[in-house]
Design a protein around this motif. Structure first.
Motif, mmCIF file in Angstrom:
data_model
loop_
_atom_site.group_PDB
_atom_site.id
_atom_site.type_symbol
_atom_site.label_atom_id
_atom_site.label_comp_id
_atom_site.label_asym_id
_atom_site.label_seq_id
_atom_site.Cartn_x
_atom_site.Cartn_y
_atom_site.Cartn_z
ATOM 1 N N LEU A 317 0.825 -1.210 0.000
ATOM 2 C CA LEU A 317 0.000 0.000 0.000
ATOM 3 C C LEU A 317 0.860 1.260 0.000
ATOM 4 C CD1 LEU A 317 -2.840 1.199 0.163
ATOM 5 C CD2 LEU A 317 -2.714 1.001 2.656
ATOM 6 N N GLN A 318 1.922 1.244 0.791
ATOM 7 C CA GLN A 318 2.811 2.411 0.841
ATOM 8 C C GLN A 318 3.508 2.646 -0.495
ATOM 9 O OE1 GLN A 318 5.348 1.447 4.129
ATOM 10 N NE2 GLN A 318 3.956 2.271 5.672
ATOM 11 N N LYS A 319 3.922 1.563 -1.144
ATOM 12 C CA LYS A 319 4.578 1.697 -2.453
ATOM 13 C C LYS A 319 3.612 2.271 -3.487
ATOM 14 C CE LYS A 319 7.858 -2.105 -1.760
ATOM 15 N NZ LYS A 319 8.253 -3.479 -2.170
ATOM 16 N N ALA A 320 2.364 1.743 -3.502
ATOM 17 C CA ALA A 320 1.367 2.230 -4.461
ATOM 18 C C ALA A 320 1.028 3.694 -4.199
ATOM 19 C CB ALA A 320 0.111 1.378 -4.381
ATOM 20 N N THR A 321 0.894 4.045 -2.932
ATOM 21 C CA THR A 321 0.580 5.427 -2.579
ATOM 22 C C THR A 321 1.680 6.368 -3.039
ATOM 23 O OG1 THR A 321 -0.651 4.674 -0.629
ATOM 24 C CG2 THR A 321 0.056 6.981 -0.658
ATOM 25 N N LYS A 322 2.936 5.964 -2.823
ATOM 26 C CA LYS A 322 4.059 6.808 -3.215
ATOM 27 C C LYS A 322 4.089 7.032 -4.721
ATOM 28 C CE LYS A 322 9.073 7.259 -2.740
ATOM 29 N NZ LYS A 322 10.317 6.646 -2.216
ATOM 30 N N LEU A 327 2.868 11.278 -9.245
ATOM 31 C CA LEU A 327 2.302 11.583 -10.557
ATOM 32 C C LEU A 327 1.847 13.037 -10.631
ATOM 33 C CD1 LEU A 327 0.117 8.417 -11.296
ATOM 34 C CD2 LEU A 327 2.339 9.014 -12.289
ATOM 35 N N THR A 328 2.079 13.662 -11.770
ATOM 36 C CA THR A 328 1.586 15.028 -12.024
ATOM 37 C C THR A 328 0.794 15.022 -13.324
ATOM 38 O OG1 THR A 328 3.604 15.613 -13.229
ATOM 39 C CG2 THR A 328 3.563 16.077 -10.859
#
Length: 365
Positions: A317-322, A327-328
């Motif tokens: 979850l932390q990896k996906a959130t990061k 993303l911009t």
């Protein structure tokens, strides 16, 4: 100690840069002279005695000639009957530099109390000389011995307990050193050990060596293999010595007694290997065995198994959130693709399903 007489050895050698072991005497009949039997016997006796004198004293005999004939630095010509090093070299038909190397050898020995000071010697005077074995401790036939580089090499040689002349000779002939390293495993091993000692205190050499390794495909692979092996040994060592395991999800927990004992057994086998033994298979076996036992320990402990799954979930979850936080969309017009939107919609559905499942599992409040 041996007393050298004026007739016991020849004059300073006329051949410039000759090593001290070379035949220096210039007295005696030439090969073309006619010598009677009696005269020949006398010449042989004289040669034998000169040879014996030189064998006992070595370069000291020639250094004495310089010391008692060359004027010490700072002493005016009118104060003594001695001559300058340049004048002495002209008389000897050799270079002033060679005369000064004998002069400096005597000077250092005099400072150590091994031989008399220059001022105590008069031209033609004989004194008791040290044994030949001591000569190379003070004399170097190489100009590099007095340079900054030569001084450093000399100091290192003395620290290693070897004669400086040997180290200087090697330093002045890198091609010979290279040949010895290429041909002889023991020399290569010694060079490797010395290089490792050197790079510990030489960051520039460390960086240069690292670049050379990365540029050499075979070495780069070898370093990667050794690095992986070191990591695996470290994994086993942590369990054996610290009594802790790192689970696949990254948890650090206390190791079961049986697991720690098995890690200690494998580690002892690795530590008993000789330096020249190939440790690859032993490392792989130790790592695979211990890692398998770690997985088994996690699976057989209900509480640890649940915690492991929770840790994996949070990690993902932390990896996906990061990723999404980085993303911009300022340039969305430039990067837009229909496939992007479709994938995000599918991801949105998956996230919604995940949230629903977690809410159902939430304890009643």
């Amino acid at each position: 100690m041996t007393v050298a007489t004026a007739a016991s050895v020849a004059t300073v050698p006329p051949v410039d840069e000759a090593p001290e072991e070379e035949n220096f005497w210039d007295e005696g009949a030439s090969s073309g002279d006619e010598v009677t039997a009696g005269a020949a016997d006398d010449l042989i006796v004289r040669d034998a005695r000169e040879f014996g004198a030189y064998a006992r004293t070595g370069g000291w005999a020639f250094a004495l000639k310089v010391a008692r004939s060359v004027r010490p630095g700072g002493q005016a010509a009118g104060e003594t009957s001695k001559v300058s090093a340049k004048e002495f070299a002209e008389l000897a038909e050799c270079s002033p530099e060679r005369v000064m190397r004998f002069y400096k050898a005597w000077d250092m020995a005099a400072d150590d109390g091994v031989v008399p000071q220059f001022e105590a010697l008069a031209p033609g005077e004989d004194v008791e000389l040290p044994d030949a074995e001591m000569w190379l401790s003070y004399y170097s036939s190489r100009n590099s011995a007095t340079s900054v580089r030569g001084t450093a090499i000399t100091a290192a040689a003395e620290a290693e307990g070897i004669r400086p002349t040997k180290a200087l000779e090697v330093a002045e002939n890198p091609t010979a050193l290279r040949a010895a390293i290429l041909a002889d495993p023991s020399t290569a091993k010694a060079a490797q050990s010395a290089l490792l000692d050197r790079i510990k205190e030489d960051p520039a050499l460390q960086a240069e060596l690292a670049r050379d390794v990365l540029r050499t495909e075979g070495l780069k692979k070898a370093v990667a293999t050794e690095s992986r092996a070191a990591d695996r040994i470290g994994y086993v060592r942590q369990i054996a010595e610290m009594g802790q395991i790192k689970t696949p999800a990254g948890q650090t927990v206390d190791a079961p007694v049986e697991l720690r004992a098995e890690a200690e057994r494998h580690l002892s086998l690795l530590d008993e290997l000789d330096d020249d033994e190939e440790a690859g298979e032993w490392v792989t076996e130790a790592y695979d065995t211990v890692k398998g036992l770690v997985v088994q320990a996690v699976e057989t402990d209900p509480e640890l198994r649940v915690q492991e799954r929770r840790t994996k979930f949070y990690s993902s979850l932390q990896k996906a959130t990061k990723v999404f936080e980085e993303l911009t969309f300022d340039d969305a017009d430039d990067i837009y693709e229909d496939d992007m939107v479709q994938r995000l919609e599918e991801l949105q559905q998956a996230i919604a399903t995940c949230i629903t499942a977690l809410r159902k599992a939430a304890p009643a409040g």
